[in-house]
Design an enzyme around this catalytic site. Sequence first.
Site, short mmCIF file in Angstrom:
data_model
loop_
_atom_site.label_atom_id
_atom_site.label_comp_id
_atom_site.label_asym_id
_atom_site.label_seq_id
_atom_site.Cartn_x
_atom_site.Cartn_y
_atom_site.Cartn_z
N SER A 1 0.83 -1.20 0.00
CA SER A 1 0.00 0.00 0.00
C SER A 1 0.87 1.26 0.00
CB SER A 1 -0.97 -0.04 1.19
OG SER A 1 -1.97 0.94 1.05
N ASP B 1 0.12 -4.18 -4.05
CA ASP B 1 -1.02 -3.28 -4.25
C ASP B 1 -0.71 -1.86 -3.78
OD1 ASP B 1 -3.48 -3.12 -5.50
OD2 ASP B 1 -4.61 -3.25 -3.64
N ALA C 1 6.76 10.45 -11.01
CA ALA C 1 7.47 9.19 -10.74
C ALA C 1 8.39 9.29 -9.54
CB ALA C 1 8.25 8.75 -11.97
N ARG D 1 6.50 8.40 -6.19
CA ARG D 1 5.82 7.11 -6.06
C ARG D 1 6.74 6.01 -6.57
NH1 ARG D 1 5.13 5.77 -11.19
NH2 ARG D 1 4.54 7.37 -12.72
N SER E 1 8.20 3.49 -9.12
CA SER E 1 8.37 3.53 -10.57
C SER E 1 9.45 2.52 -10.98
CB SER E 1 8.75 4.93 -11.04
OG SER E 1 10.12 5.19 -10.74
N ASP F 1 13.29 2.72 -9.84
CA ASP F 1 13.68 2.71 -8.42
C ASP F 1 14.51 1.51 -8.00
OD1 ASP F 1 12.31 5.09 -8.10
OD2 ASP F 1 10.42 4.11 -7.59
N HIS G 1 -7.39 -5.74 -1.00
CA HIS G 1 -6.14 -4.96 -0.93
C HIS G 1 -5.01 -5.84 -0.39
CE1 HIS G 1 -3.84 -1.37 -1.05
NE2 HIS G 1 -3.94 -1.02 0.22
#
EC number: 3.1.1.34
Length: 465
Positions: free
Chosen positions: A149, A173, A184, A187, A189, A192, A258
């Site tokens: 998450s 997820d 990017a 978060r 991407s 990374d 989730h």
Amino acid sequence: MNIDRKILNKALAKEKVANCQKDYTDIESKFARRTPENTVEDTCHLIPGVTESVANCHFNHSSKTFMVIHGWTVTGMYESWVPKLVAALYKREPDSNVIVVDWLRRAQHHYPESADYTKLVGEDVARFINWMEDEFKYSVDNVHLLGYSLGAHAAGVAGSRTNTKVSRITGLDPAGPNFEYAEATSRLSPDDAQFVDVLHTFTRGSPGRSIGIQKPVGHVDIYPNGGSFQPGCNIQDALRVISQKGFGDMDQLVKCSHERSIHLFIDSLLNEENPSKAYRCNSKEAFEKGLCLSCRKNRCNNVGYEINKVRAKRSSKMYLKTRSQMPYKVFHYQVKIYFSGTETTTYTNQAFEISLYGTVAESENIPFTLPEVSANNTYSFLIYTEVDIGELLMLKLKWITESYFSWSSWWGRPTFTIEKIRVKAGETQKKIVFCSREKVSKLQKGKEAPVFVKCHDKSLNKKSG
């Protein structure tokens, strides 16, 4: 000797940053090395800047390191999946280091605040990894980040800030709200880590509002059951669990889809002999038609821990079906049927059942629906079995009537002629053609299911990609 003032200032600034990075007292996240004997509690913390803490926690410098990063929490406590994942990682890699990243204090704020904190958490994780690399010459090639998450985006930020790229990041997820349209750098991407794989299990809703992020954010993005919702997580299942366990497990039901991403990964660790397979496809609609069960040119891949680390120029979206509980593996089949006849009516939303009989087992009365059926057309669709039935030997196909007193029973039953049924098995890549056991099979609505057996012509039955 004249020294360029800009070069000097740049060098001084770089030295200042380096010195600041060596002061780790502002790192708020905690790094607990859990053990195979105690997967539940954080009993030993590796503290950046405190070298003896690494020895005290019996860190294995020659082994892999898994860093587990949790997500948003309402209670301020670890969720029940954390020790399960830790235990599964140790079962698969007994000599590894499993480190749980504790950012609980930051994770229990209102969601938008906790979402913003992922940048600081990612920075903490990156500085910890950089310290381990600098201080102990620990190889970052051994580091695998697993983020759930919001934790997936924290892992992404961490990966973008390490001195050397970590080996792998697995996004379980990754959260959708505040991240669906984010840059990017904010978060998870593909840039990374050396390899980024992602499981999307709860993308129901409009983009930006779904619990899980909808767009692909890794090298390989896998969407089990289409990614929007997971089997075993509907209201009927909720009522059954409440009747058995009471309302105490209501929060688990809300998180069911989730959190399924985590349990799919755990499944891949525990059931290594039978990994689930996912198939590359342009859309879930095409997948539902069975059009994507190819393994040629890396078009299929294992789900979870044993994924093949294929780095394409753009993200690969992959799909699969699963069971509602562990083990999640199913067996996929594409079925193609040519409906011939003189019927002039196009029938919509028609329900059928197909039964498969193999060398090991059988799977009977598998339901499927065709959006429309008309004469002299070929229809392709996907079915799956929850058991391995072995090599296919025989099929039965039934056209289901709506009710006993349907209009068709008054005006004559619609009928099609079926000569052959073509089946492709996703897991084995075998193509098999089935012929009617009679010379010609009449498929009538509400009538007995005609039988199809493997055609004698061997050229029709082959293994294919």
